[in-house]
Design a protein around this motif. Structure first.
Motif, PDB file in Angstrom:
ATOM      1  N   ASP A   1      34.396  38.065  36.874  1.00 39.41           N
ATOM      2  CA  ASP A   1      34.863  38.560  38.162  1.00 39.41           C
ATOM      3  C   ASP A   1      36.250  37.975  38.425  1.00 39.41           C
ATOM      4  O   ASP A   1      36.394  36.815  38.805  1.00 39.41           O
ATOM      5  CB  ASP A   1      33.895  38.164  39.275  1.00 39.41           C
ATOM      6  CG  ASP A   1      34.234  38.819  40.611  1.00 39.41           C
ATOM      7  OD1 ASP A   1      35.095  39.726  40.613  1.00 39.41           O
ATOM      8  OD2 ASP A   1      33.657  38.419  41.636  1.00 39.41           O
TER       9      ASP A   1
ATOM     10  N   LYS B   1      39.827  38.284  40.441  1.00 36.41           N
ATOM     11  CA  LYS B   1      40.355  38.830  41.689  1.00 36.41           C
ATOM     12  C   LYS B   1      41.842  38.508  41.837  1.00 36.41           C
ATOM     13  O   LYS B   1      42.239  37.342  41.914  1.00 36.41           O
ATOM     14  CB  LYS B   1      39.604  38.237  42.891  1.00 36.41           C
ATOM     15  CG  LYS B   1      38.112  38.555  42.949  1.00 36.41           C
ATOM     16  CD  LYS B   1      37.851  40.031  43.202  1.00 36.41           C
ATOM     17  CE  LYS B   1      36.363  40.276  43.432  1.00 36.41           C
ATOM     18  NZ  LYS B   1      36.069  41.726  43.544  1.00 36.41           N
ATOM     19  N   ASN B   2      42.649  39.568  41.828  1.00 34.10           N
ATOM     20  CA  ASN B   2      44.059  39.491  42.204  1.00 34.10           C
ATOM     21  C   ASN B   2      44.793  38.364  41.474  1.00 34.10           C
ATOM     22  O   ASN B   2      45.512  37.568  42.076  1.00 34.10           O
ATOM     23  CB  ASN B   2      44.184  39.293  43.723  1.00 34.10           C
ATOM     24  CG  ASN B   2      45.592  39.585  44.221  1.00 34.10           C
ATOM     25  OD1 ASN B   2      46.287  40.451  43.680  1.00 34.10           O
ATOM     26  ND2 ASN B   2      46.027  38.862  45.246  1.00 34.10           N
TER      27      ASN B   2
ATOM     28  N   SER C   1      42.625  42.758  38.983  1.00 26.90           N
ATOM     29  CA  SER C   1      41.238  42.526  39.380  1.00 26.90           C
ATOM     30  C   SER C   1      40.334  43.266  38.406  1.00 26.90           C
ATOM     31  O   SER C   1      40.620  44.395  38.019  1.00 26.90           O
ATOM     32  CB  SER C   1      40.977  43.014  40.807  1.00 26.90           C
ATOM     33  OG  SER C   1      41.729  42.268  41.748  1.00 26.90           O
TER      34      SER C   1
ATOM     35  N   THR D   1      35.957  43.413  37.131  1.00 16.34           N
ATOM     36  CA  THR D   1      34.573  42.958  37.151  1.00 16.34           C
ATOM     37  C   THR D   1      33.842  43.549  35.956  1.00 16.34           C
ATOM     38  O   THR D   1      33.940  44.747  35.698  1.00 16.34           O
ATOM     39  CB  THR D   1      33.863  43.381  38.448  1.00 16.34           C
ATOM     40  OG1 THR D   1      34.554  42.825  39.570  1.00 16.34           O
ATOM     41  CG2 THR D   1      32.421  42.907  38.463  1.00 16.34           C
TER      42      THR D   1
ATOM     43  N   GLY E   1      45.313  33.590  42.138  1.00 20.24           N
ATOM     44  CA  GLY E   1      44.135  34.434  42.032  1.00 20.24           C
ATOM     45  C   GLY E   1      42.929  33.622  41.595  1.00 20.24           C
ATOM     46  O   GLY E   1      43.027  32.425  41.320  1.00 20.24           O
TER      47      GLY E   1
ATOM     48  N   ASP F   1      39.810  47.766  38.957  1.00 18.29           N
ATOM     49  CA  ASP F   1      39.061  46.510  38.869  1.00 18.29           C
ATOM     50  C   ASP F   1      37.702  46.706  38.215  1.00 18.29           C
ATOM     51  O   ASP F   1      36.989  45.746  37.957  1.00 18.29           O
ATOM     52  CB  ASP F   1      38.897  45.839  40.243  1.00 18.29           C
ATOM     53  CG  ASP F   1      38.044  46.652  41.210  1.00 18.29           C
ATOM     54  OD1 ASP F   1      37.513  47.699  40.798  1.00 18.29           O
ATOM     55  OD2 ASP F   1      37.915  46.236  42.369  1.00 18.29           O
TER      56      ASP F   1
ATOM     57  N   THR G   1      34.874  47.774  39.251  1.00 21.05           N
ATOM     58  CA  THR G   1      33.732  47.260  39.998  1.00 21.05           C
ATOM     59  C   THR G   1      32.467  48.015  39.631  1.00 21.05           C
ATOM     60  O   THR G   1      32.424  49.232  39.633  1.00 21.05           O
ATOM     61  CB  THR G   1      33.985  47.397  41.507  1.00 21.05           C
ATOM     62  OG1 THR G   1      35.180  46.684  41.823  1.00 21.05           O
ATOM     63  CG2 THR G   1      32.834  46.824  42.305  1.00 21.05           C
TER      64      THR G   1
END
Length: 272
Positions: free
Chosen positions: A5, A7-8, A27, A29, A62, A242, A244
């Motif tokens: 995971d 993020k940014n 990003s 996941t 991040g 990302d 997700t």
């Protein structure tokens, strides 16, 4: 809980010519058992992202949570432990010892990890069997093997510590199409056995075999990436950069593993 995971994250390198902003707000996941390919031209940030995912580098800003644990909270010893036990690396150039046997090459990570000598050979044999290396090749020197065999030995070496995640950097880049097909079938079998795989490639045919294929350009993951031909079908669709995922999985967090007291590599190759 996802396995990976991110993020940014940004990664900025300082050079003599100034600052080089390689990753720009990435990003991503990845869920347990997912096979993700990352495509992009040279200089797009693929290798930098892979180095961060493999704990060989850290983002400038991040967050990166691996199996639920923020990697910024881990000590150097913890990071070394995680690299050795939870992540397996496969490289385009194989990085095998040319004058060592197939079996010794695969046993070597267990020697570095100080696994009991009695366990090393059985575990190496299981890893080689998992990638379809015949027993009559175990005593061959690696420089006697074909390119496809060497890459499968490299995959076995990555598997021998039973990592949760396999990171592969252009694993078919030095192989002909038929040999590359055998290697891709190996990755697909590993995915089917529950391994999480993140693979870098320039080849769209390789990327189409993954569950998802994301594109990185100028340090940014692109929207509307190709959804690969793995278990989700080879169709084009709108998918956020990302990646997700819709479901979460329960994994034992890294923090529950007791770090070894000394994870630094020895100055010489240990006896296996």
């Amino acid at each position: 809980m996802s396995v990976i995971d991110v993020k940014n994250i940004h990664r900025i390198f300082e050079t003599g010519a100034g600052f080089n902003h390689v990753l720009r707000g990435v990003s991503l996941t990845v869920n347990k058992g997912e096979f993700v390919a990352i495509m992009g031209p040279s200089g797009s940030g693929k290798s930098t992202l892979m180095s961060i995912l493999g704990l060989l580098d850290t983002p400038t800003t991040g967050t990166y949570r691996l199996e639920g644990v923020d990697i910024s909270t881990l000590s150097d010893d913890d990071l070394s432990f995680v690299r050795g036990r939870r992540i397996g690396f496969v490289f385009q150039s194989f990085n095998l010892l040319p004058r060592a046997t197939v079996l010794r090459n695969v046993m070597l990570p267990l020697a570095y990890a100080e696994v009991d000598r009695r366990e090393r050979e059985p575990r190496a044999i299981r890893a080689l069997t998992a990638v379809d290396i015949a027993p009559d090749h175990f005593d061959h020197l690696t420089n006697e093997l074909s390119g496809g065999q060497m890459q499968r030995v490299a995959i076995a070496r990555a598997l021998v510590s039973d990592p949760a995640i396999i990171l592969a950097d252009e694993p078919t880049g030095n192989l002909d199409s038929a040999t590359g097909e055998m290697v891709m079938q190996t990755f697909e079998r590993l995915r089917d056995r529950g391994k999480t795989i993140v693979l870098i490639t320039h080849d769209p045919n390789v990327a189409a075999r993954a569950d998802r294929a994301l594109h990185i350009l100028d340090g940014r993951l692109a929207d509307g990436a190709f959804s690969g031909g793995g278990r989700v079908g080879g169709t084009l669709g709108t998918r956020t950069g990302d990646g997700t995922a819709a479901t979460a999985v329960n994994l034992r967090p890294i923090a529950s593993f007791a770090p070894v007291s000394d994870t630094s590599l020895p100055s010489r190759i240990p006896e296996v």
